[in-house]
Design an enzyme around this catalytic site. Structure first.
Site, PDB file in Angstrom:
ATOM      1  N   HIS A   1       0.833  -1.204   0.000  1.00 25.76           N
ATOM      2  CA  HIS A   1       0.000   0.000   0.000  1.00 25.76           C
ATOM      3  C   HIS A   1       0.867   1.253   0.000  1.00 25.76           C
ATOM      4  CE1 HIS A   1       0.888  -0.585   4.243  1.00 25.76           C
ATOM      5  NE2 HIS A   1       0.520   0.667   4.487  1.00 25.76           N
ATOM      6  N   HIS A  21      -7.427  -0.750   5.561  1.00 23.52           N
ATOM      7  CA  HIS A  21      -6.361  -0.056   6.292  1.00 23.52           C
ATOM      8  C   HIS A  21      -6.814   1.404   6.391  1.00 23.52           C
ATOM      9  CE1 HIS A  21      -2.478   0.708   7.871  1.00 23.52           C
ATOM     10  NE2 HIS A  21      -1.849   1.078   6.771  1.00 23.52           N
ATOM     11  N   ASP A  77       1.006  -8.311  10.290  1.00 24.62           N
ATOM     12  CA  ASP A  77       1.126  -6.980  10.905  1.00 24.62           C
ATOM     13  C   ASP A  77       1.023  -7.070  12.433  1.00 24.62           C
ATOM     14  OD1 ASP A  77       0.801  -4.347  11.678  1.00 24.62           O
ATOM     15  OD2 ASP A  77      -0.977  -3.961  10.455  1.00 24.62           O
ATOM     16  N   HIS A 122      -9.839   9.422  16.746  1.00 23.04           N
ATOM     17  CA  HIS A 122      -8.932   8.627  15.922  1.00 23.04           C
ATOM     18  C   HIS A 122      -9.210   7.147  16.137  1.00 23.04           C
ATOM     19  CE1 HIS A 122      -5.317   7.357  13.876  1.00 23.04           C
ATOM     20  NE2 HIS A 122      -4.951   6.667  14.920  1.00 23.04           N
ATOM     21  N   SER A 160      -7.334   3.374  14.812  1.00 20.21           N
ATOM     22  CA  SER A 160      -6.129   2.889  14.153  1.00 20.21           C
ATOM     23  C   SER A 160      -6.474   2.221  12.824  1.00 20.21           C
ATOM     24  CB  SER A 160      -5.439   1.891  15.071  1.00 20.21           C
ATOM     25  OG  SER A 160      -4.374   1.289  14.384  1.00 20.21           O
ATOM     26  N   GLY A 161      -5.489   2.096  11.973  1.00 21.75           N
ATOM     27  CA  GLY A 161      -5.655   1.370  10.715  1.00 21.75           C
ATOM     28  C   GLY A 161      -5.115  -0.048  10.819  1.00 21.75           C
ATOM     29  N   HIS A 162      -4.756  -0.449  12.037  1.00 21.88           N
ATOM     30  CA  HIS A 162      -4.120  -1.759  12.215  1.00 21.88           C
ATOM     31  C   HIS A 162      -4.961  -2.675  13.100  1.00 21.88           C
ATOM     32  CE1 HIS A 162      -0.275  -0.390  10.451  1.00 21.88           C
ATOM     33  NE2 HIS A 162      -0.609   0.778  10.974  1.00 21.88           N
ATOM     34  N   HIS A 164       6.308  -6.101  11.007  1.00 26.26           N
ATOM     35  CA  HIS A 164       5.746  -4.760  11.169  1.00 26.26           C
ATOM     36  C   HIS A 164       5.543  -4.405  12.624  1.00 26.26           C
ATOM     37  CE1 HIS A 164       3.376  -1.148  10.350  1.00 26.26           C
ATOM     38  NE2 HIS A 164       3.774  -1.238   9.090  1.00 26.26           N
TER      39      HIS A 164
HETATM   40 ZN   LIG Z   1       3.126   0.290   7.736  1.00 23.40          ZN
HETATM   41 ZN   LIG Z   2       0.217   1.594   6.466  1.00 20.93          ZN
END
Ligand SMILES: [Zn+2]
Ligand SMILES: [Zn+2]
Length: 730
Positions: A250, A318, A372, A539, A541-543, A565
């Protein structure tokens, strides 16, 4: 990078990209978005692509025939007109010139309407070009442009077909692959294990290497003067012939940021999904590498043949669109790399992560999972991006009489979309400020990954034309970066925006470890200006958190696990998850940067260690700042420097000038004349002592001066500045 942060508007960006086009920036922006929106709606997402492949091929064939007829006619015209000179743009030439650009053309050519238009008239083709800023070549190849464009359409259709056939072929090959117990795959961990950043992993078989991601990292606090950090690719350079390409998950900096440096030394193909590719193009254009780079667009569900490997792109969620997981079909079995992901059942844009495919792969057997680890220390599920939208909604509803400023990551495209959605609902105009933000969001908007109504975005210079309560600014600087837009506003250095009690600031990100102090400094500055600062629930997270990781492990059911990661604590937390889900402890490999893991269908172990790690970039210098230079910088920054200058007569060694003392970062000389005079006496004594015992060995004399002065200053001040004696012979 951060240093060079400056304000540049989206319209300027788009204008620049679309240089040569007559339409005003605003107009083109408008059209672009409209058009791409339409396209995005029409384009079935990747899960559907496989199913519609046959249909598409048929449609493509019909299209091709139509386009060919038009092209023939045009070509005949062209030939008549230019009988006496060579054709300016033959089909072969078109092929050559377009080869790199076709992936761009491919998209619009997919809908029958679009390609019919493109082939039929130059005007509509120009429109097509407006969404596709990288196709300027066609523009510059006038006057044969009509023939060329229709040829390009044919080529695009052919290329699309070819790629689909290739993908189908690769897929067949991949699914026919039976793990061979005698085959060994090496996984070379070149980065991404010491910090969140610099992600790069190589997979090597007997004949081929594929590399996943090529990211950069921000420097640590002790890396003084360093702009960014990129991975050491010595291992890859020594095996350049084997490399099939970079496969990018990405468009975040920690996954693409090193490409401009690495491609200079290893110009191999780069495979990425559409938005990711566009963001890479931005970087390569700045580095003047775009023309030489071999970029390939991949769609979700595509299989890319890469020597001994076949790489499959799978849709994930993500904080940015077009994020992919990669299934690497190898002779030893399937290796699944998740990339950065979360499971969002209600994403702001596009579809949910392709869990079916994860399950399918799991059912057929996955040899190893590289997953991840960023949020493996957090329990539960990561909230859907939509929950932030609700918070925004409440904040906007509560502060209808105030200007709102939202600070977030430049690359958090989904978050920007949310702000735009709420702003539109409340009739506010949106301003994007901060160079990196304008870059990323401009690209995303151009490609239709951001939906916005006509007239929502305005230039920062226009904010005076609207009341404060009708404005929302989206800015960089949520991590406290000192040169970013938010910091400049907070310290009163922003040229267009000055803050007051009529402003509400939304901090829409959590500080990355290490940035906490900088963030709280900015919040304090903002508060000093009587603004209201909001950072609760603004906020997500994207994880993936623990429960999502469990879901992936349960679906994929890997034989071996290699957490990636994350720092060691994050990766160890993922090991706990893997253990809980039933992966035996010996099957979970905790690797360090440079480790080489050997995978067979039955085993997975670290067998070697190769050169790897960070390469420091300072300005234009790559790798020329190492540990010694950094140590000097640290010493200079902490203790300053004293330079002692004097001249001695050749032969006699008599002092004829000096000693003079120059200092920087040590003490303020004018206020410490006594100290400086005393230091000069110390030096004179050293010279005297030296002359009595030695003769003419200046290097030795320098050492004596350094030592004597050093102990004098230590006695007087308890400091150890760097001392640099300069002796000239006259
Ligand atoms: Zn990353
Ligand atoms: Zn990322």
């Amino acid at each position: 990078m951060r240093k060079r942060e400056e304000s540049k508007t989206i319209s300027e960006q788009i204008k620049k990209r679309s240089s040569g086009r007559a339409a005003s920036a605003k107009k083109s922006e408008k059209k672009t978005v409209k058009k791409t929106e339409k396209k995005t709606e029409k384009k079935p997402d990747k899960a559907g692509t496989k199913k519609t492949a046959a249909k598409k091929t048929k449609a493509a064939k019909a299209l091709e025939e139509k386009a060919a007829a038009v092209s023939k006619k045009l070509q005949r015209k062209q030939e008549n007109r230019e009988k006496n000179r060579p054709s300016l743009f033959t089909l072969e030439e078109a092929e050559k010139a377009k080869a790199e650009k076709l992936n761009n053309m491919k998209q619009p050519a997919k809908t029958a309407k679009a390609s019919k238009k493109a082939a039929a008239s130059k005007k509509s083709s120009r429109k097509t070009n407006e969404i596709l800023p990288m196709t300027e070549t066609a523009e510059s190849m006038k006057p044969a442009v009509s023939a060329a464009e229709s040829a390009a359409v044919i080529m695009a259709v052919q290329e699309d077909r070819r790629q689909r056939e290739l993908s189908d072929l690769a897929k067949k090959k991949a699914s026919a692959m039976i793990p061979d117990p005698s085959k060994k795959i090496k996984v070379i961990m070149l980065g991404g294990l010491e910090q969140i950043g610099m992600n790069i992993t190589a997979f090597e078989s007997e004949n081929s290497i594929v590399v996943v991601d090529c990211g950069m990292a921000f420097p640590n606090e002790d890396m003084l003067g360093i702009d960014l950090v990129i991975p050491d690719i010595s291992y890859l350079k020594e095996r350049a012939q084997k490399i099939e390409g970079f496969f990018i998950t990405h468009g975040h900096e920690d996954h693409i940021g090193a490409l401009p440096y690495v491609l200079r030394e290893l110009n191999v193909p780069v495979y990425a999904t559409r938005l990711t590719r566009a963001l890479i193009e931005n970087k390569l254009r700045e580095a003047e590498l775009l023309d030489s780079a071999k970029l390939r667009t991949v769609e979700f569900g595509d299989f890319v043949g890469a020597g001994d490997f076949t790489v499959e792109f799978i849709k994930t969620n993500h904080s940015i669109q077009d994020a992919a997981a990669l299934a690497i079909h190898s002779p030893a079995g399937v290796i699944l790399h998740t990339g950065d992901f979360k499971v969002d059942y209600t994403p702001v844009f596009g579809d949910t992560i392709d869990l079916q495919r994860f399950a399918e792969l799991g059912k057929n057997g996955v040899l190893a999972l590289l997953c991840d680890s960023t949020n493996a220390v957090r329990q539960g599920f990561t909230m859907s991006e939509r929950t932030v939208g609700k918070t925004f909604e409440a904040i906007f509803a509560e502060h209808t009489d105030k200007r709102i400023i939202v600070a977030t990551f430049a690359s958090n495209v989904d978050r920007v979309q949310q702000v735009i959605n709420v702003a539109e609902k409340h009739g506010r105009k949106v301003v994007i400020d901060g160079r990196s933000m304008v870059n990323v969001i401009g690209t995303a908007a151009e490609l239709g990954y951001i939906k916005l109504k006509e007239g929502t975005l305005i230039d920062i210079s226009q904010i005076r034309n609207y009341p404060d309560e009708k404005i929302v600014l989206i800015v960089t600087g949520s991590q406290g970066e000192s040169m970013a837009a938010l910091s400049r506003m907070a310290t009163g250095q922003h040229r267009k925006v000055s803050l007051s009690e009529k402003d509400v600031i939304i901090m829409s990100s959590t500080p990355i470890p290490g940035n906490e102090k900088a963030v709280s400094r900015v919040i304090n500055e903002l508060s000093r200006r009587h603004t209201k600062v909001i950072y609760q629930d603004t906020h997500v997270s994207g994880h993936a958190c623990v429960e999502e990781l469990k879901l992936i492990y349960a679906l994929v059911h890997p034989k071996f696990s290699i957490p990636v990661h994350g720092e060691i604590r994050h990766r160890l937390a993922q090991r706990e998850v893997a253990l809980a889900i039933g992966v035996p402890k010996p099957n979970i490999i905790m690797a360090d940067t440079g480790d080489v893991i050997e995978l067979t269908s039955e085993s997975c172990e670290i067998i070697d260690h190769v050169q790897a790690g960070p390469v420091l970039v300072d300005g234009l210098g790559v790798g020329d700042v190492g540990n010694i230079v950094l140590k000097d910088r640290q010493s200079l920054s902490q203790n300053g420097i004293i330079i002692v200058v004097m001249a001695l007569e050749r032969g006699s060694g008599q002092l004829v000038a000096g000693p003079d003392i120059v200092t920087r970062g040590f003490v303020y000389v004018r206020e410490n004349e006594d100290l400086i005079e005393a230091a000069k006496d110390v030096i004179l004594a050293s010279v005297d002592r030296f002359q009595k015992s030695h003769n003419g060995d200046w290097a030795h004399m320098k050492n004596v001066i350094r030592d004597d002065l050093n102990s004098f200053i230590w006695r007087r001040l308890g400091r150890t500045p760097m001392i640099l004696p300069i002796i000239s012979e006259v």
